[in-house]
Each structure stands twice: as C-alpha cells, then as structure tokens.
Write a protein that holds these residues in place. Structure first.
Motif, PDB file in Angstrom:
ATOM      1  N   VAL A  86      36.026  10.974  43.567  1.00 31.29           N
ATOM      2  CA  VAL A  86      35.657  11.044  42.559  1.00 31.29           C
ATOM      3  C   VAL A  86      35.595  12.190  42.275  1.00 31.29           C
ATOM      4  O   VAL A  86      35.206  12.094  40.492  1.00 31.29           O
ATOM      5  N   SER A  87      35.953  13.372  42.262  1.00 27.94           N
ATOM      6  CA  SER A  87      34.950  14.314  42.370  1.00 27.94           C
ATOM      7  C   SER A  87      36.666  15.506  41.179  1.00 27.94           C
ATOM      8  O   SER A  87      36.123  16.706  40.568  1.00 27.94           O
ATOM      9  N   CYS A  88      37.486  14.580  41.720  1.00 32.26           N
ATOM     10  CA  CYS A  88      38.591  15.057  41.221  1.00 32.26           C
ATOM     11  C   CYS A  88      39.003  14.717  40.349  1.00 32.26           C
ATOM     12  O   CYS A  88      38.921  14.357  39.468  1.00 32.26           O
ATOM     13  N   GLN A  89      39.752  15.873  38.776  1.00 35.68           N
ATOM     14  CA  GLN A  89      39.684  15.699  37.578  1.00 35.68           C
ATOM     15  C   GLN A  89      41.116  15.394  37.211  1.00 35.68           C
ATOM     16  O   GLN A  89      40.779  14.832  36.296  1.00 35.68           O
ATOM     17  N   GLN A  90      41.711  15.698  38.202  1.00 33.84           N
ATOM     18  CA  GLN A  90      43.150  15.263  37.140  1.00 33.84           C
ATOM     19  C   GLN A  90      43.570  13.886  38.007  1.00 33.84           C
ATOM     20  O   GLN A  90      43.565  13.873  38.936  1.00 33.84           O
ATOM     21  N   SER A  91      43.849  12.739  37.315  1.00 37.21           N
ATOM     22  CA  SER A  91      43.273  11.263  37.374  1.00 37.21           C
ATOM     23  C   SER A  91      44.630  11.114  38.115  1.00 37.21           C
ATOM     24  O   SER A  91      44.398  10.297  39.178  1.00 37.21           O
ATOM     25  N   SER A  92      46.066  11.580  38.195  1.00 38.46           N
ATOM     26  CA  SER A  92      47.165  11.288  39.211  1.00 38.46           C
ATOM     27  C   SER A  92      47.014  11.905  40.894  1.00 38.46           C
ATOM     28  O   SER A  92      47.414  10.961  41.230  1.00 38.46           O
ATOM     29  N   ILE A  93      46.715  13.049  40.418  1.00 30.63           N
ATOM     30  CA  ILE A  93      45.985  13.798  42.414  1.00 30.63           C
ATOM     31  C   ILE A  93      45.361  12.611  42.389  1.00 30.63           C
ATOM     32  O   ILE A  93      44.743  11.782  43.746  1.00 30.63           O
ATOM     33  N   LYS A  94      43.755  12.268  41.716  1.00 29.82           N
ATOM     34  CA  LYS A  94      42.720  11.116  41.849  1.00 29.82           C
ATOM     35  C   LYS A  94      43.290   9.392  42.605  1.00 29.82           C
ATOM     36  O   LYS A  94      43.296   8.738  43.593  1.00 29.82           O
ATOM     37  N   HIS A  95      44.048   9.315  41.768  1.00 24.82           N
ATOM     38  CA  HIS A  95      44.665   8.241  41.850  1.00 24.82           C
ATOM     39  C   HIS A  95      45.601   8.062  43.983  1.00 24.82           C
ATOM     40  O   HIS A  95      45.662   7.162  44.268  1.00 24.82           O
ATOM     41  N   VAL A  96      46.552   8.709  43.404  1.00 25.13           N
ATOM     42  CA  VAL A  96      46.824   9.666  45.033  1.00 25.13           C
ATOM     43  C   VAL A  96      45.767   9.312  45.987  1.00 25.13           C
ATOM     44  O   VAL A  96      46.356   9.247  47.157  1.00 25.13           O
ATOM     45  N   TYR A  97      44.886  10.073  45.794  1.00 19.98           N
ATOM     46  CA  TYR A  97      43.869  10.265  46.959  1.00 19.98           C
ATOM     47  C   TYR A  97      43.773   8.714  47.157  1.00 19.98           C
ATOM     48  O   TYR A  97      43.196   8.439  47.918  1.00 19.98           O
ATOM     49  N   LYS A  98      43.184   8.230  46.622  1.00 18.67           N
ATOM     50  CA  LYS A  98      42.758   6.589  46.738  1.00 18.67           C
ATOM     51  C   LYS A  98      43.967   5.507  47.486  1.00 18.67           C
ATOM     52  O   LYS A  98      43.090   5.146  47.890  1.00 18.67           O
ATOM     53  N   TYR A  99      44.518   6.124  47.073  1.00 18.52           N
ATOM     54  CA  TYR A  99      45.619   4.943  47.758  1.00 18.52           C
ATOM     55  C   TYR A  99      46.236   5.391  49.326  1.00 18.52           C
ATOM     56  O   TYR A  99      46.237   4.781  49.895  1.00 18.52           O
ATOM     57  N   TYR A 100      45.361   6.341  49.649  1.00 19.83           N
ATOM     58  CA  TYR A 100      46.370   6.815  50.576  1.00 19.83           C
ATOM     59  C   TYR A 100      45.147   6.791  51.999  1.00 19.83           C
ATOM     60  O   TYR A 100      45.436   6.619  52.627  1.00 19.83           O
ATOM     61  N   MET A 101      43.610   6.417  50.984  1.00 18.49           N
ATOM     62  CA  MET A 101      42.965   6.100  51.242  1.00 18.49           C
ATOM     63  C   MET A 101      42.653   5.072  51.806  1.00 18.49           C
ATOM     64  O   MET A 101      41.742   4.634  52.920  1.00 18.49           O
ATOM     65  N   SER A 102      43.240   4.249  50.551  1.00 18.84           N
ATOM     66  CA  SER A 102      42.996   2.607  51.097  1.00 18.84           C
ATOM     67  C   SER A 102      43.449   2.426  52.104  1.00 18.84           C
ATOM     68  O   SER A 102      43.086   1.109  53.190  1.00 18.84           O
ATOM     69  N   LYS A 103      44.970   3.255  52.009  1.00 17.20           N
ATOM     70  CA  LYS A 103      46.056   2.787  53.809  1.00 17.20           C
ATOM     71  C   LYS A 103      45.382   3.443  54.481  1.00 17.20           C
ATOM     72  O   LYS A 103      45.552   2.117  55.986  1.00 17.20           O
ATOM     73  N   LEU A 104      44.521   4.042  55.050  1.00 16.65           N
ATOM     74  CA  LEU A 104      43.611   4.966  56.334  1.00 16.65           C
ATOM     75  C   LEU A 104      43.334   3.578  56.200  1.00 16.65           C
ATOM     76  O   LEU A 104      42.302   2.778  57.325  1.00 16.65           O
ATOM     77  N   CYS A 105      41.551   3.637  55.383  1.00 16.52           N
ATOM     78  CA  CYS A 105      40.591   2.062  55.428  1.00 16.52           C
ATOM     79  C   CYS A 105      41.774   0.691  56.469  1.00 16.52           C
ATOM     80  O   CYS A 105      41.058   0.466  56.561  1.00 16.52           O
ATOM     81  N   ASN A 106      42.545   0.507  55.648  1.00 12.29           N
ATOM     82  CA  ASN A 106      43.210  -0.839  55.979  1.00 12.29           C
ATOM     83  C   ASN A 106      43.322  -0.980  57.667  1.00 12.29           C
ATOM     84  O   ASN A 106      43.388  -1.621  58.081  1.00 12.29           O
ATOM     85  N   LYS A 107      43.576   0.305  57.953  1.00  9.43           N
ATOM     86  CA  LYS A 107      44.533   0.334  59.644  1.00  9.43           C
ATOM     87  C   LYS A 107      43.163   0.992  60.379  1.00  9.43           C
ATOM     88  O   LYS A 107      43.072   0.263  61.508  1.00  9.43           O
ATOM     89  N   HIS A 108      41.798   1.025  59.591  1.00 10.72           N
ATOM     90  CA  HIS A 108      40.893   2.002  60.632  1.00 10.72           C
ATOM     91  C   HIS A 108      40.158   0.804  60.755  1.00 10.72           C
ATOM     92  O   HIS A 108      39.689   0.431  61.587  1.00 10.72           O
ATOM     93  N   ALA A 109      39.910   0.060  59.629  1.00  6.94           N
ATOM     94  CA  ALA A 109      39.124  -1.526  59.463  1.00  6.94           C
ATOM     95  C   ALA A 109      39.381  -2.483  60.360  1.00  6.94           C
ATOM     96  O   ALA A 109      38.525  -3.299  60.591  1.00  6.94           O
ATOM     97  N   GLN A 110      40.886  -2.989  60.896  1.00  8.15           N
ATOM     98  CA  GLN A 110      41.373  -3.230  61.744  1.00  8.15           C
ATOM     99  C   GLN A 110      41.257  -3.586  63.303  1.00  8.15           C
ATOM    100  O   GLN A 110      40.747  -3.885  64.004  1.00  8.15           O
ATOM    101  N   ASN A 111      40.544  -1.967  63.788  1.00  8.01           N
ATOM    102  CA  ASN A 111      40.345  -1.767  65.508  1.00  8.01           C
ATOM    103  C   ASN A 111      38.766  -1.224  65.320  1.00  8.01           C
ATOM    104  O   ASN A 111      37.913  -1.293  66.549  1.00  8.01           O
ATOM    105  N   ILE A 112      37.547  -2.009  63.651  1.00  8.66           N
ATOM    106  CA  ILE A 112      36.376  -2.443  64.475  1.00  8.66           C
ATOM    107  C   ILE A 112      36.063  -3.218  64.967  1.00  8.66           C
ATOM    108  O   ILE A 112      36.065  -4.719  64.533  1.00  8.66           O
TER     109      ILE A 112
END
Length: 405
Positions: free
Chosen positions: A161-187
């Motif tokens: 959210v605090s990232c000012q550059q939109s392209s980097i923000k989208h890349v961040y969100k993409y990889y966090m989304s993939k990580l959360c997808n895998k992590h949630a399945q272990n709970i």
C-alpha cells in the motif's frame, strides 16, 4: 469507523472484513458511548452514563438480559419493560428509535431497508471480558504463532500500500497473492478439531490469508476462497463467491495455451493495461487453473481427495463446486443445472484448450454423476477422460473406474 459524542459507527460484515463483492449487503454497527454494560464488577459511578447489568438466568446460550441499574434520563425508562419490579431494556423498543423511512424493516437483531441491502445493528458495549469469554484471553502457542504470521502478512500488505510506484505495487501484490494461495492451503480448518476456539482462530487466519490471494488472476483466487466456505459447510457463502467467479469467466478472457485473437490484441492496447503493466493484465484478464497443494491441501473438497490431480480448469471447477454446494443443500434442480453447465463447458472447451485439462474436467463431471448415483453416465465420463489422457499412472479416472467395477 467514525464517531461522534453519542455513538461510534463501525463497518462490519463482509465489507468490514475487506471482502467487497457485487450484490452483497452493507453491515454497520452503531455503538452507544453513553451507556455501560457490566457483569459482576460495577464501573465507577458517572452521572452522565447509563448503566446496565447482565442477567443470564433463563435465557438461551449466547444471550443475556440487560437490567437497567442507573440512568439520569427518563427516556431510558421508556425503552424498558418492567418484570417483577425490575426494568430490562427492550430490543424492539430500542431499535424503533433508529428506524426511519429508509431503515424501516426489522431483520433479526438489525434494522434494514426494504431491499435488504443495508443492515444496521445498534449495540451496547461491555468493556470487560464476560465470564464465558475469559478463556479466549489465554492463547495456545499455535494460536500465537498464527497471529504472528498474520501480522507478517499484514506488514507485507502495508509495504504494498505504501509503495508509490504502481507497477512495483502490482508486482508485489501478485507474488503476495501466490504466496497466500499456497500458505492458506496448509492451515487446518477441519471440523474434527475439538477445540472450538482454536478452530475458529484457524478459520479466521485462513480467511484473512485467502482474501489476499485474489490478485494473481481474475478467478482462481476467488474459487479458493469458495473452497474454504465449502469445506466449512458454509454453502450459501460459497455459492455467492462461485456466482461472482463465474461472472468473470467471460469469452474475452485470456487463458493458457489459447490463440490470441484480434479482440485480445485490441484489449492489450488499452491505456489502462499499458499504464499498469503485465501484472495488472493478469489480475483483470487472465483466468488461470486452480491449483491445490499436492497431498496436503486442506481446502480441496473431500470428494476429490482420492484424485491424484491437483490442477483443474477454473470454469469446470466452478460449476463442479457449485454442484457440490447444491448437492449438500439437497437442491436437485440446481444440481442438474450445474451439471448441464459443466457439460457445456466441456463440450465447448470454454476457457480451456489443452486436452489434459479437458480430461480433468471430465473427471469432475464423472465424480458429480457418481455422487448422484448415475453410475453409467459417470463411467462414460471417466472413459472420455481416459480417451483424452490415457496415462494410467497419472489420470485418476483409472482409479475411479476400478472402484466402480
């Protein structure tokens, strides 16, 4: 959340959890700030504060009666009913104060508008832990670990959210989304966990994680969330998410191994896509397959536990999960509708071109038909799968046919 002198307004429900879905209602809590509720320990006297005590004798579990102990206003008495010389606040009378032309319908503990799009719960606040909830204060090591992990995810999101550059923000969100997808399945969210408090903590942590897994494509993250609701027997919620997911499976979407058409080239030239970059394109336009962790996913439906596959085309899986929900709700007509849609997805190769994915879609269809007792139709579906993908070591249709023989 916003406040004034007399009330604090809190957004709750799905919007309060950060889940904003088309068609969902808006829930709000209005907490009165000039009233105190206590169980045993009386608060310090304040002539401007109305005091209520809790009495739980002869009430259902989870409920309480609020007895008026002190008030400097005669208006508070008008909100109470008298019982054996004691005054208890009336929920019905209290809600009437807040009813007006737009909010004119009683909906359980809330007041709502006529169309049910807005729910408002008027609340009183107890500032201490009541005795049934005291055990919630102490947390197990596992729960503490879960909370620490949750804070880690929140920290990563704050970085996004605090990232000012939109392209980097989208890349961040993409990889966090993939990580959360895998992590949630272990709970673990299994209903066999005996500790209700621990199970609820696990569920909330899984839900929070899955709400962060919807940024790597347009559909699969939402279907993983629907799988959580299905696994926890919240079929109506699952159906709501599935409906939303299916609405995003439109013909102009991009998917694996497809041939790019002129329409897609035109879409790729849109200023919005070019401005935000490739990752933004994935979130808006790409329909990926839904992928479960091999052997240890806690979110894969029980009906697929014996399936060696861990990858399914989203459109086929959406209608299969839709079928499962209606199957457990004993809605035969909706089950049939879901099967017809699943069959149509297969026949038209909708948002899937790879023969392997079509074989997996046939396996989903066969599983659904077998649940309905239509064994011959199920057998044919599994045979169709084997015809497309004859690898007997990988295709679970072999195992399914063996069990049916």
């Amino acid at each position: 959340m916003r406040s004034n002198k007399d009330f604090t307004v809190i957004t709750s429900g799905s919007f309060g959890e950060g889940l904003e879905m088309r068609g969902s209602d808006f829930d709000m809590m209005i907490v009165e700030t000039n009233a105190d509720v206590y169980e045993d320990l009386k608060p310090r006297f304040n002539q401007y504060t109305t005091c209520f005590s809790m009495e739980r004798d002869d009430v259902k579990p989870g409920f309480t009666q609020l007895r008026l102990q002190y008030s400097s206003s005669q208006n508070d008495l008008k909100l109470c009913v008298e019982y054996y010389g004691k005054h208890y606040i009336s929920s019905a009378l209290y809600k009437e104060i807040f009813m007006h032309d737009n909010l004119n319908t009683i909906h359980g503990p809330c007041i709502s508008d006529e169309k049910g799009r807005f729910d408002c719960a008027v609340c009183l606040h107890c500032k201490t832990w009541i005795s049934p909830a005291v055990q919630w204060i102490t947390r197990s090591k596992t729960t503490t670990l879960l909370m620490a992990e949750s804070k880690m995810f929140n920290k990563r999101i704050m970085q996004i959210v605090s990232c000012q550059q939109s392209s980097i923000k989208h890349v961040y969100k993409y990889y966090m989304s993939k990580l959360c997808n895998k992590h949630a399945q272990n709970i673990p969210v299994d209903s066999t966990i005996s500790d209700n408090k621990y199970r609820y903590k696990q569920y909330k942590f899984c839900l929070t994680t899955l709400l962060l897994n919807v940024y790597h494509d347009a559909v699969s993250g939402w279907l993983m969330l629907a799988s959580l609701f299905y696994k926890t027997k919240q079929y109506s919620k699952a159906l709501h998410i599935i409906k939303y997911s299916i609405s995003k499976c439109t013909p102009e979407k991009l998917y694996r191994y497809m041939s790019i058409s002129d329409i897609h080239y035109q879409l790729l030239k849109l200023q919005l896509i070019r401005k935000n970059g490739f990752v933004c394109l994935l979130k808006i336009m790409f329909v990926d397959n839904i992928k479960f962790n091999i052997s240890n996913s806690t979110l894969i439906p029980d009906e697929l536990q014996m399936d060696e596959s861990n990858l399914y085309p989203c459109t086929a899986y959406a209608y299969f999960l839709n079928f499962l929900c209606y199957y457990h709700l004993n809605n035969v007509r909706k089950c049939q509708d879901s099967l017809e849609c699943l069959q149509l997805v297969i026949d038209e190769d909708y948002l899937m071109t790879n023969w392997n994915f079509k074989a997996k879609a046939y396996n989903l269809l066969g599983t659904a038909l077998h649940l309905l007792g239509r064994k011959e139709s199920a057998r044919q579906a599994f045979l169709n799968s084997l015809e497309l993908f004859p690898n007997q070591l990988i295709n679970s249709a072999v195992t399914s046919l063996f069990k049916m023989s």
